[in-house]
Design a protein around this motif. Structure first.
Motif, short mmCIF file in Angstrom:
data_model
loop_
_atom_site.label_atom_id
_atom_site.label_comp_id
_atom_site.label_asym_id
_atom_site.label_seq_id
_atom_site.Cartn_x
_atom_site.Cartn_y
_atom_site.Cartn_z
N GLU A 1 -2.13 4.17 -11.99
CA GLU A 1 -1.34 4.36 -10.79
C GLU A 1 -1.52 3.23 -9.80
N ASN A 2 -2.56 2.44 -9.99
CA ASN A 2 -2.79 1.28 -9.14
C ASN A 2 -2.84 0.05 -10.04
N ILE B 1 5.74 -4.08 -12.32
CA ILE B 1 5.97 -3.94 -10.89
C ILE B 1 5.50 -5.19 -10.17
N THR B 2 6.35 -5.70 -9.33
CA THR B 2 5.99 -6.86 -8.52
C THR B 2 6.08 -6.49 -7.05
N SER C 1 -0.50 -3.19 -1.50
CA SER C 1 -0.25 -1.90 -0.84
C SER C 1 1.22 -1.47 -0.90
N GLN C 2 2.07 -2.34 -1.39
CA GLN C 2 3.43 -1.86 -1.62
C GLN C 2 3.44 -0.92 -2.82
N SER C 3 4.38 -0.05 -2.85
CA SER C 3 4.37 0.95 -3.92
C SER C 3 5.79 1.24 -4.39
N SER C 4 5.85 1.82 -5.54
CA SER C 4 7.11 2.32 -6.08
C SER C 4 6.92 3.78 -6.44
N THR C 5 7.87 4.57 -6.04
CA THR C 5 7.84 5.98 -6.39
C THR C 5 8.88 6.24 -7.47
N PHE C 6 8.42 6.77 -8.57
CA PHE C 6 9.29 7.06 -9.70
C PHE C 6 9.55 8.56 -9.75
N ASN D 1 14.76 19.75 -9.99
CA ASN D 1 13.85 19.98 -11.11
C ASN D 1 13.41 18.61 -11.63
N ASP D 2 12.44 18.02 -10.93
CA ASP D 2 12.00 16.69 -11.29
C ASP D 2 10.51 16.55 -10.95
N ALA D 3 9.98 15.40 -11.22
CA ALA D 3 8.58 15.12 -10.92
C ALA D 3 8.48 13.67 -10.50
N SER D 4 7.55 13.39 -9.61
CA SER D 4 7.42 12.04 -9.07
C SER D 4 5.98 11.55 -9.18
N VAL D 5 5.88 10.26 -9.21
CA VAL D 5 4.57 9.63 -9.16
C VAL D 5 4.73 8.30 -8.45
N THR D 6 3.71 7.93 -7.71
CA THR D 6 3.76 6.68 -6.95
C THR D 6 2.77 5.69 -7.54
N VAL D 7 3.25 4.51 -7.80
CA VAL D 7 2.40 3.44 -8.31
C VAL D 7 2.26 2.40 -7.21
N THR D 8 1.04 2.05 -6.92
CA THR D 8 0.76 1.16 -5.81
C THR D 8 0.19 -0.16 -6.32
N ILE D 9 0.64 -1.20 -5.70
CA ILE D 9 0.12 -2.52 -6.03
C ILE D 9 -1.15 -2.75 -5.23
N GLN D 10 -2.18 -3.08 -5.94
CA GLN D 10 -3.44 -3.38 -5.27
C GLN D 10 -4.02 -4.63 -5.89
#
Lengths: 825, 151
Positions: free
Chosen positions: A162-163, A229-230, A234-239, A250-259
């Motif tokens: 996730e990071n 992901i570019t 600390s920028q992030s993308s939420t999928f 009816n969905d699910a999300s996850v956030t991937v953060t650039i570190q």
């Protein structure tokens, strides 16, 4: 006689035969009936058994030639004859469910494909269908094609990791489970993915697998996407993953953060260069850093480098602030425009001369925000969460605006039928023995009704009559301010001040010293009234049990709230166990809980290499607004600006020096160099866009050959560096050229500390710093900078350090540190 | 001699009376028993045929779908006779599965279904998405078929 006997026997025998034959016939019939019934039951059971054991599944479902192409397998032990196919278009609700005759026999364990190809229906890929297959025995199975039914199913989305570092990939795992309550198989499950956020992800165009032909109840399927992901740290993308034609929501999300540090973050290691961190991509933003190294007189560094994660709170009322940029020989042109110093800060709740027991036993409501319930901002612990101001809804709600409070602060306007409730707590505001003090600001509208207008009141529940109130008794354009209380049910202590004007703000401080004495201050100590009644012993305890009401009389005796206030009320404060003095009343009156809460002198100067200063902007007595610390003096939630309009200037080998000197007002804590702050950002200066990036605080003298960088381990896990993982990179900002260095030593000199293929760095413990010495930068990084072209002095560069190695938990880490503009001479 | 003749006549008369009495009783008894057996036989036959027919009745809910929009929502129910005897659907009811209260009831007058044939009834009903209820189908033999649906 013998003949007669023979006749009787004959007659008897005849009767016996008749009776016996009837009985036998009946018994035989009964037996036949029972046998027939048993046969029927057996046949029925065999039919039911056959029906129950019949089993078939759809193993594949696609749309081929614009028609359904279903593959059905007979999973039972009996032949299955499929007779009908029901199709319902759930996308187009005007469609009626339609039945198609298929008559397809499937032997045990066999399968048949192409079901649906011979019916007259044309199917569309983008639409959802409910299908129902019916067998001759009456069994039917329902399937959802391209969709799910009208109930959500279990969808989970995970990212691993996730990071991640900039430009690296993460894998998204979407798990879909058919947990529908009814026996429905989902056909042709197609996942879809949406993305949001500041980072820029590039994902596989379709999941792997792209679809699931059939998902029976209780089964799960996992879809995967790989995403690169570019972005910056600390920028992030939420999928968000969902099913095509699924139920909204009816969905699910996850956030991937650039570190910057991927694996090291997992192990707790965090590396930062001492004094320098990641620069902003915006050259017009200069961050105020906590470091003071290499500044002329210990000023805070001002550079485009991003804030540290540690941050620093500066007590501005105790320590004047100066922050200064670095200088460079080339010209930095700044066009005319506004220079904005954005300070993220919190105001002290009280003037330092005022008793602070209110913070633990009392209440403070500045109403800077229109929140409901409005939290008690006593900033202590006892009463923070015990009491709050409840703002009614509807017609009884006072109108909040951001400048209708005292000194243009946020506040409420009461229009004659509004009020605010505050609940009672024994530690905070139940009066009891006292002494008590209440203070606040009020503004009476001269056009309002004459008579009693209650500013605040709290009273004993019916049938008790004890109370405590501040009331403005209006008569035309003036009125009398009363502070009254009754702790003996009928013996009222009344302090009052007459001829109080309307249409302007006034400040009151009401003090109940004890059960027999009161003091009322108006506008500091300008008007004072006292009252005393010692005729009979009063009850020492003032008993109240209802809510405090601001802006009206709760009137529990009468059962109807009345005596509404018309005007503004702000900054209500209450000391539960303290009697304010006249000097404290004056200090409260002088405290501006709004514009001018803090007064500072603000100066911007240029400083040349000899230390000569030239003022380019100066303003004395700059008023800064009050920022309510609410309940946490460390929760910086907003900022204030000091703006200056300045003409175009050119800086040649000059620095910019900003000075903020505290002059007067409440204490103020300014937060600087804190990368954890996002809204607002850490304190910074914004200029009109300069012609080039301001230099950071790193310089490299080409004549000295090697150069050194200090690195601090601010994490909790120690680390080692490796030769392959450290580089110093100079990127020329105005040409396509770049130069880099490889390291020679870490934490010392000599063979022991040299970094080679067979020699890693010494251990860098948590909280310690280490020095890395690099060879000279060239276009071909090498030992002693022997290959390639040496770096060109005088050009503008951005300087980066790349670090990697392994930590004490055996995990690898890597991090790029952007030092910022570097001076090379 | 005369006395002897009298005794002989008396004996004959007595015997005749006895015989005729026995014959009457026997005829009555046999008649009664036959009648009783026939009656039981008819009852047994009726019970048998009724139960066998009920046993052989079977329908499956082939398709139930919810259509229309407010205020014209409807439910289309298709049932198929999968038994080995013809049957006659006489009533369709909707029942709340929780408290068994009747939500809807409709008498069917054209519900005759031959073996392997289907019958469809479209019922105007204001169904609510996600709200489950039971559908009960009655036949003229008083067989009850039940299924639960959720729009």
């Amino acid at each position: 006689m013998k003949n007669r006997r023979a006749l009787s026997t004959l007659v008897g025998a005849v009767f016996f035969i008749i009776a016996a034959s009837s009985t036998v016939a009946y018994v035989s019939y009964s037996m036949n009936v029972i046998d027939s019934f048993s046969q029927s039951v057996i046949i029925k059971e065999s039919i039911d058994e056959a029906r129950n054991t019949e089993s078939f599944e759809i193993t594949d479902a696609i749309i081929s030639n614009n028609k359904f192409d279903l593959t059905v397998q007979n999973t039972g032990k009996l032949p299955v004859k499929l007779t009908k196919l029901w199709v319902e278009n759930t996308t187009d609700t005007t469609w009626n469910a339609t039945r198609f005759i298929i008559d397809q026999t499937i032997p045990p364990s066999g399968s048949v494909s192409g079901i649906g190809q011979n019916i007259s229906l044309y199917a569309v890929d983008t639409q959802a269908y409910d299908l129902s297959l019916v067998s001759e025995r009456g069994n039917s199975k329902t399937f959802s094609f391209n969709s799910i039914p009208n109930q959500p199913i279990s969808i989970n989305l995970h990212a691993a990791p996730e990071n991640i570092a900039n430009g690296f990939s993460t894998t998204l795992f979407m798990t879909v489970t058919n947990d529908l309550p009814t026996e429905i198989t989902l056909l042709n499950i197609v996942p879809q993915l949406t993305m949001s956020g500041a980072a820029s992800p590039v994902c596989d165009t379709s999941a792997s697998p792209p679809s699931k032909p059939a998902l029976k109840r209780g089964e799960s399927v996992i879809f995967k996407w790989s995403c690169t992901i570019t972005g910056s740290a600390s920028q992030s993308s939420t999928f968000t993953a969902s099913i095509v034609n699924g139920i909204p929501g009816n969905d699910a999300s996850v956030t991937v953060t650039i570190q910057d540090v991927l694996l090291a973050l997992e192990s707790g290691t965090s590396l930062e260069s001492l004094g320098f961190t990641i620069p902003s991509v915006n050259p017009d933003i200069l961050i105020i850093h906590q470091e003071t190294t290499n500044t002329p007189n210990g000023e805070y560094q001002l550079s485009s480098g991003s804030a540290d994660s540690t941050g620093l709170t500066v007590d501005l009322d105790q320590n004047n602030m100066q922050f200064i940029s670095n200088n460079k020989t080339s010209t930095i042109s700044i066009p005319a425009g506004n220079w904005n110093t954005s300070l993220t800060y919190l105001s002290s709740p009280l003037d330092s001369s005022i008793n602070t027991s209110i913070l633990t036993n009392g209440m403070i409501f500045h109403f800077e925000d229109n929140t409901d319930p409005h939290p008690n901002s006593s900033t202590g612990t006892s009463c923070d969460n015990e009491i709050s101001a409840d703002i009614p809804t509807g017609t009884n709600s006072p109108l909040w605006t951001s400048n209708s409070g005292v000194y243009s602060s946020g506040g409420y306007t009461f229009d004659g039928n509004d009020y605010i409730n505050i609940n009672i707590n024994t530690s905070c505001n139940d009066l009891d023995n006292g002494p008590n003090s209440s203070a606040g600001w009020f503004y009476v509208d001269s056009t309002g009704a004459n008579g009693r207008q209650v500013i605040l009141r709290v009273e004993e529940s019916n049938p008790g009559t004890e109370f405590y109130e501040i009331v403005f008794d209006k008569s035309g354009t003036v009125g009398t301010l009363h502070f009254r209380f009754d702790s003996t049910e009928g013996k009222i202590i009344d302090c009052n001040i007459a001829n109080v004007t309307t249409d302007e703000w006034h400040h009151f401080v009401a003090v109940r010293e004890d059960s027999e004495n009161c003091t009322l201050y108006l506008d500091g100590d300008g008007m004072i009234d006292t009252d005393q009644d010692t005729s009979n012993p009063n009850n020492t305890i003032l008993t109240v049990s209802g809510n405090w009401v601001i802006g009206a009389n709760p009137n529990t005796q009468g059962g109807q709230i009345n005596e509404f206030f018309e005007g503004q009320i702000d900054s209500i404060m209450h000391w539960e166990e303290y009697a304010l003095t006249s000097s404290e009343a004056l200090a409260l009156y002088n405290t501006k809980y709004g514009d001018g809460a803090h007064v500072v002198d603000y100066t911007i100067e240029t400083v040349d290499t000899s230390g000569q200063k030239t003022t380019i902007y100066s303003q004395l007595g700059v008023a800064m607004g009050f920022i309510d610390p609410l309940q946490d003096m460390t929760d910086f939630y907003t900022s204030g600006n000091i703006t200056a309009s300045i003409g175009a200037i050119d800086l040649v080998n000059e620095r910019l020096l900003f000075t903020i000197n505290f002059v007067d007002g409440l204490g103020i804590d300014v937060r600087i160099d804190d990368s954890d702050l996002t809204n607002p950002l850490t304190s910074f200066v914004q200029l009109p866009m300069p012609s080039t990036t301001f230099p950071g605080y790193f310089s490299y003298d080409t004549s000295s050959g090697n150069y050194q960088i200090k690195v601090a381990n601010t994490g909790s896990v120690g680390a080692f560096f490796t030769i392959s993982g450290i580089r110093g990179v100079f990127d020329a900002t105005e040409t396509e050229q770049a130069f880099a260095s490889i390291p020679q030593y870490v934490n010392g000199t000599g063979t022991e500390f040299s970094l080679t293929d067979t020699n890693d760095s010494v251990y860098l413990p948590p909280g310690q710093s280490i020095t890395i010495e690099f060879y000279p930068p060239t276009t071909h990084p090498s030992v002693d900078g022997q290959y390639g072209t040496s770096i060109t002095p005088g050009d503008d560069y951005n300087f980066y350090i790349y670090l990697s190695g392994y930590d004490e938990t055996g995990r690898t880490f890597f991090k790029t540190i952007d030092i910022g503009g570097a001076t090379v001479y | 001699m005369a006395i002897t003749h009298r005794r002989a006549l008396a004996s004959i008369v007595t015997s005749a009376i006895l015989l005729s009495s026995i014959a009457m009783l026997g005829v009555g008894l046999v008649g009664w028993s036959n009648s009783n057996l026939l009656s039981h036989q008819r009852d047994l036959e009726t019970t048998f045929s009724k139960n066998i027919n009920k046993l052989n009745e079977h329908i499956t809910f082939e398709k139930i779908w919810f259509g229309g929009t407010n205020p014209n929502k409807f439910i289309s129910i298709t049932v198929t006779n999968t038994g080995n005897i013809g049957l006659n659907v006489t009533e369709i009811r909707f029942v709340d599965p929780n408290d068994l209260t009747e939500l809807f009831s409709s008498t069917i007058y054209d519900g005759g279904i031959a073996i392997s044939e289907s019958y469809t009834s479209e019922i105007n009903y204001d169904w609510t998405a996600g709200s489950a209820f039971d559908i009960l189908v009655n036949t003229n033999r008083d067989t009850l078929f039940r299924t639960q649906v959720s729009p």
